[in-house]
Design an enzyme around this catalytic site. Structure first.
Site, mmCIF file in Angstrom:
data_model
loop_
_atom_site.group_PDB
_atom_site.id
_atom_site.type_symbol
_atom_site.label_atom_id
_atom_site.label_comp_id
_atom_site.label_asym_id
_atom_site.label_seq_id
_atom_site.Cartn_x
_atom_site.Cartn_y
_atom_site.Cartn_z
ATOM 1 N N GLU A 139 21.883 19.108 -17.964
ATOM 2 C CA GLU A 139 20.693 18.416 -18.449
ATOM 3 C C GLU A 139 20.493 17.124 -17.661
ATOM 4 O O GLU A 139 21.395 16.673 -16.936
ATOM 5 C CB GLU A 139 20.858 18.117 -19.952
ATOM 6 C CG GLU A 139 19.662 17.454 -20.638
ATOM 7 C CD GLU A 139 18.370 18.251 -20.499
ATOM 8 O OE1 GLU A 139 17.803 18.257 -19.373
ATOM 9 O OE2 GLU A 139 17.904 18.827 -21.500
ATOM 10 N N ARG B 87 18.117 28.516 -22.969
ATOM 11 C CA ARG B 87 18.532 27.200 -23.424
ATOM 12 C C ARG B 87 19.722 27.396 -24.371
ATOM 13 O O ARG B 87 19.780 28.392 -25.107
ATOM 14 C CB ARG B 87 17.395 26.484 -24.155
ATOM 15 C CG ARG B 87 17.761 25.038 -24.502
ATOM 16 C CD ARG B 87 16.741 24.341 -25.366
ATOM 17 N NE ARG B 87 17.241 23.035 -25.781
ATOM 18 C CZ ARG B 87 16.817 22.370 -26.849
ATOM 19 N NH1 ARG B 87 15.886 22.894 -27.626
ATOM 20 N NH2 ARG B 87 17.339 21.200 -27.149
ATOM 21 N N HIS B 88 20.650 26.478 -24.342
ATOM 22 C CA HIS B 88 21.831 26.574 -25.203
ATOM 23 C C HIS B 88 21.444 26.559 -26.686
ATOM 24 O O HIS B 88 20.331 26.159 -27.054
ATOM 25 C CB HIS B 88 22.793 25.414 -24.912
ATOM 26 C CG HIS B 88 22.178 24.058 -25.183
ATOM 27 N ND1 HIS B 88 22.073 23.526 -26.451
ATOM 28 C CD2 HIS B 88 21.618 23.156 -24.347
ATOM 29 C CE1 HIS B 88 21.492 22.346 -26.386
ATOM 30 N NE2 HIS B 88 21.188 22.094 -25.122
ATOM 31 N N GLY B 89 22.361 26.975 -27.536
ATOM 32 C CA GLY B 89 22.143 26.929 -28.978
ATOM 33 C C GLY B 89 22.166 25.499 -29.510
ATOM 34 O O GLY B 89 22.539 24.551 -28.802
ATOM 35 N N MET C 194 25.608 19.669 -32.404
ATOM 36 C CA MET C 194 25.742 18.608 -33.402
ATOM 37 C C MET C 194 24.889 17.397 -33.043
ATOM 38 O O MET C 194 24.353 16.724 -33.929
ATOM 39 C CB MET C 194 27.217 18.232 -33.559
ATOM 40 C CG MET C 194 28.057 19.356 -34.151
ATOM 41 S SD MET C 194 29.796 18.952 -34.393
ATOM 42 C CE MET C 194 29.684 17.838 -35.796
ATOM 43 N N LEU C 195 24.727 17.101 -31.759
ATOM 44 C CA LEU C 195 23.858 15.991 -31.371
ATOM 45 C C LEU C 195 22.385 16.350 -31.535
ATOM 46 O O LEU C 195 21.559 15.477 -31.842
ATOM 47 C CB LEU C 195 24.151 15.557 -29.935
ATOM 48 C CG LEU C 195 25.437 14.750 -29.728
ATOM 49 C CD1 LEU C 195 25.646 14.429 -28.254
ATOM 50 C CD2 LEU C 195 25.434 13.467 -30.548
ATOM 51 N N ASN C 196 22.026 17.625 -31.343
ATOM 52 C CA ASN C 196 20.669 18.063 -31.677
ATOM 53 C C ASN C 196 20.404 17.825 -33.155
ATOM 54 O O ASN C 196 19.341 17.331 -33.553
ATOM 55 C CB ASN C 196 20.474 19.550 -31.388
ATOM 56 C CG ASN C 196 20.453 19.904 -29.914
ATOM 57 O OD1 ASN C 196 20.831 21.004 -29.537
ATOM 58 N ND2 ASN C 196 20.020 18.989 -29.053
#
Length: 277
Positions: A113, A34-36, A39-41
């Protein structure tokens, strides 16, 4: 989470006879990351086909993952990524710090996604509350039993009532559409890897899409509902026509490759990717 040999048999998919591989077919191992963190996370917003760059923490996670994989002697014969910038940025940082900076990353939109349509960039809680209400549950009840299929199909139905005529927003995908593109992308990845002689493959994708892949390749197993951490590894092996799940949501590589406390980020990790290979 690593799976014991006793549990491996529970996570094996026997392919249809027409797809069964001969004994001479090379083994393939797929390390799905999974990506790191983005900013939206960090702002707790819906992030599907919308994109955001990695935060400093997300960059450290990707770098640590690469360092940890190197410590475990894991090197790749090929690398794939969703074409979303956050996934490609993660893939490049992983490879740079795994000693494989020159290995090209093959980007493929099919590993994106889920697309959430008009809910993109909304607060996660707004989307979750709408889905729970549509299924006549409290948010707490829904969070306890949500599945990728029910989530995607409910969002797709809700999005149809929110889309404006002539809107430029891509409509939300239902689960059948998501699984169709994931299956197509995985089939091509496997075909290309077989032609190259097999080996270990890095694939950087997204939390829900990784769960949907598990649901596709290992149908009916509860692992498809596990919440995956940023930069976690889910490890599959394809051997003699059988998929085996060896690890899921494994964060030990990130832990083993942690940058020293106080260490600054390498200069080449700051900028997001500007173009796909």
């Amino acid at each position: 989470m690593r799976l014991s040999p006793a549990r491996l048999c529970l996570f094996t998919l026997f392919l249809a006879p027409a797809a069964m591989a001969a004994d001479s077919t090379p083994d393939i191992e797929i390390y799905i990351a999974r990506h790191g963190k983005t900013m939206l996370n960090a702002s707790d917003q819906v992030q599907g086909w919308s994109d955001a760059v990695l935060t400093p923490q997300g960059q450290r996670q990707a770098i640590s993952l690469g360092r940890g994989l190197a410590k475990h002697g894991i090197h790749f014969t090929a690398a794939y990524s969703s074409d979303s910038g956050r996934a490609l940025q993660t893939a490049r940082l992983v490879l740079a710090h795994n000693g494989q900076a020159r290995l090209p990353v093959r980007t493929d939109w099919r590993f994106r996604e889920f697309n959430f349509g008009s809910y993109e960039t909304a607060a996660n809680q707004t989307l979750w509350q709408a889905v729970a209400a549509q299924q006549q549950m409290s948010l707490a009840q829904w969070l306890q039993q949500v599945t990728p299929k029910a989530f995607a199909d409910t969002v797709a139905a809700l999005d149809k009532t929110r889309q404006k005529t002539g809107s430029d927003t891509w409509p939300a995908e239902d689960y059948a559409a998501i699984q169709h593109r994931l299956r197509s992308g995985m089939d091509e990845l496997i075909s290309q890897t077989r032609q190259s002689g097999g080996g270990k493959v890095l694939l950087v994708s997204h939390g829900l899409s990784i769960n949907a892949l598990l649901d596709l390749l290992l149908p009916g197993q509860a692992v498809a509902t596990i919440k995956l951490g940023n930069a976690s590894i889910t490890h599959l092996r394809l051997q003699h026509g059988q998929y085996q799940l060896l690890e899921v949501n494994d964060l030990r590589y990130v832990a083993d490759g942690q940058l020293p406390v106080g260490a600054s980020l390498p200069a080449d990790s700051i900028a997001p990717p500007t173009a796909a290979e």
